[in-house]
Design a protein around this motif. Structure first.
Motif, PDB file in Angstrom:
ATOM      1  N   TYR A   1      -9.190  -1.281  -1.208  1.00 47.07           N
ATOM      2  CA  TYR A   1      -8.553  -1.808  -0.010  1.00 47.07           C
ATOM      3  C   TYR A   1      -9.564  -2.159   1.069  1.00 47.07           C
ATOM      4  O   TYR A   1      -9.339  -3.069   1.869  1.00 47.07           O
ATOM      5  CB  TYR A   1      -7.550  -0.794   0.546  1.00 47.07           C
TER       6      TYR A   1
ATOM      7  N   ASP B   1      -5.802   4.375   2.778  1.00 46.23           N
ATOM      8  CA  ASP B   1      -5.509   2.949   2.682  1.00 46.23           C
ATOM      9  C   ASP B   1      -4.278   2.587   3.501  1.00 46.23           C
ATOM     10  O   ASP B   1      -4.233   1.528   4.144  1.00 46.23           O
ATOM     11  CB  ASP B   1      -5.284   2.556   1.213  1.00 46.23           C
TER      12      ASP B   1
ATOM     13  N   THR C   1       0.837  -1.216   0.000  1.00 42.60           N
ATOM     14  CA  THR C   1       0.000   0.000   0.000  1.00 42.60           C
ATOM     15  C   THR C   1       0.866   1.258   0.000  1.00 42.60           C
ATOM     16  O   THR C   1       0.555   2.250  -0.681  1.00 42.60           O
ATOM     17  CB  THR C   1      -0.919  -0.014   1.236  1.00 42.60           C
TER      18      THR C   1
END
Length: 462
Positions: free
Chosen positions: A422, A214, A201
């Motif tokens: 996500y 995220d 991420t």
């Protein structure tokens, strides 16, 4: 030649021993009927179910667990205390039983004296005495001895119950450690997966394909898993401490379990239970309750005997001689006999109150005995009820874990290639973790239910 005085002296002792316990005022004991059905709920009695495992060595198939329990049976302090209680109760029974027989003492004395003329004379005397001895004409002493014996037998049942409970608790502690090892392994796997997701991420954030939110969510998941790992490590350490306390010694590392998934499905055998509920009469706690009831039954006999006279005897016999060499050959025979009779004329209602108290205590112990059987029946019925649903629930949970794993894998791959979000990954990961923990808990319940069923049946049939 046999002297008639000797014969009479021996007859006094013999008669007193023959009179002991010739009458019993104990109520006729009748075992109370078991206040439970003959069969378990939803199960009929199975006349063919005779191959029931008898002891824990046959139930605990895992050799490590078997050795751990063996160590506990040898070293556990609670069990050692129960065994000491048996010895104390046995000694008290011996003390009560000794009151049924007279105590005979023998003493030999010799005296030397010088007369005014200078001559020296000597004499020797042998005495035998029966201490004060109560004739048990109405069985009071025998009732008290029976009560003490039942108390002793109750203590033996208590120790047996402690032993069975110890086996169950040690097994449960060992299985709990295995389950917490699995929980720790799952937390470590989740933390590793969360760390990997966090790295991906952050890379996507740097490339502009992921939002800052995220990364924050990924960081939160990782830290939660990290905290859980620390907590689970503490729990595993405490589980080992609890196991060591039960065993009474430090359990070697090679006897500790791995994860619960690594255990054989037959690590703890399932005890068949298709038998009549009469088996509950063999449970140690039920046996203990019945011995307590029998003890109180004997106490009623002793309380009844208090209304009758008591006769105590004190006797002595001996021979005297002027020469030790012919002490028993030509000595003078001497004996004495003194009876003492006590009549319970005025006791201020004390004897009646004692009888009423003993009778009330018996009623309470009958209720306690019946409650012990009902509790035993409930234990087995509950264990069987859980047993009947475990397999289906386990199968469903295995399928749920597999489905959660597939969903999480798909969501993560979609997110990594940029086609998924996500939030879906995060949700599916938490669902998977929760499903895995639930499966571990079910596996733990399955093993614990097996040992609980064995314990509820009184440690198996014999």
């Amino acid at each position: 030649m046999f002297h008639h005085k000797n014969f009479f002296r021996l007859s006094v002792v013999s008669l007193s021993m023959l009179l002991a316990g010739c009458i019993s005022l104990d109520p006729d004991y009748q075992r109370p009927a078991a206040p439970v059905p003959k069969t378990w709920p939803s199960q009929g009695a199975n006349a063919d179910a005779k191959a029931v495992l008898t002891d824990w060595q046959h139930v605990l198939a895992d050799p490590r667990l078997n050795q751990v329990v063996q160590r506990a049976v040898v070293s556990n302090r609670d069990l050692q205390e129960s065994i000491a209680d048996i010895e104390a109760a046995r000694a008290l029974y011996g003390e009560e039983r000794a009151s049924l027989f007279p105590t005979v003492d023998a003493e030999l004395t010799q005296t030397r004296a010088r007369s005014s003329s200078g001559a020296i004379s000597s004499s020797a005397e042998a005495d035998g005495a029966v201490s004060s001895f109560e004739l048990d004409l109405f069985g009071r002493n025998r009732s008290l001895a029976r009560a003490a014996k039942e108390t002793w037998l109750a203590s033996e049942a208590t120790a047996q119950n402690t032993r069975i409970t110890l086996v169950s608790e040690t097994t449960t502690a060992w299985i709990t450690l295995a389950a917490d090892n699995s929980n720790l392994a799952l937390a470590q796997q989740t933390m590793a997966s969360a760390a990997d997701t966090l790295r991906i991420t952050q890379l996507q954030l740097n490339e502009g394909t992921a939002a800052a939110g995220d990364v924050s969510s990924a960081m939160s998941t990782y830290q939660q898993a990290r905290a859980t790992v620390a907590s689970d490590k503490t729990q595993v350490a405490q589980d080992i401490n609890a196991l060591n306390l039960l065993v009474g010694d430090t359990v070697p590392a090679n006897l500790l379990p791995g994860t619960i998934e690594s255990l054989s499905p037959q690590a703890i055998a399932i005890v068949p239970a298709g038998v009549s509920s009469d088996v509950l009469l063999r449970r140690p706690d039920v046996i203990e309750a019945e011995h307590n009831l029998k003890s109180e039954n004997a106490d009623i006999g002793a309380a009844r005997a208090n209304f009758f006279p008591t006769i105590s005897l004190t006797g002595s016999a001996g021979v005297g001689s002027s020469s030790l060499s012919n002490l028993f050959s030509h000595g003078a025979n001497v004996w004495s006999f003194a009876p003492s009779i006590t009549l319970p004329l005025f006791t201020g209602g004390s004897n009646l109150a004692q009888l009423h108290y003993a009778e009330a205590e018996k009623k309470g112990l009958i209720a306690a005995y019946e409650k012990a059987i009902q509790t035993a029946f409930e234990d087995v019925a509950n264990a069987l009820a859980r047993r009947s649903t475990l397999n289906e629930q386990m199968d469903a949970q295995v399928q749920a874990v597999a489905a959660a794993q597939r969903s999480y894998d798909l969501a993560r791959r979609s997110y990594e290639v940029g086609t998924g979000d996500y939030l879906t990954v995060l949700t599916d990961q938490r669902t998977l973790w929760s499903s895995q923990l639930n499966l571990v808990a079910l596996q733990q319940t399955d093993f614990e239910n097996r040992i609980t069923l064995w314990e509820s049946l009184g440690g198996g049939l014999k």
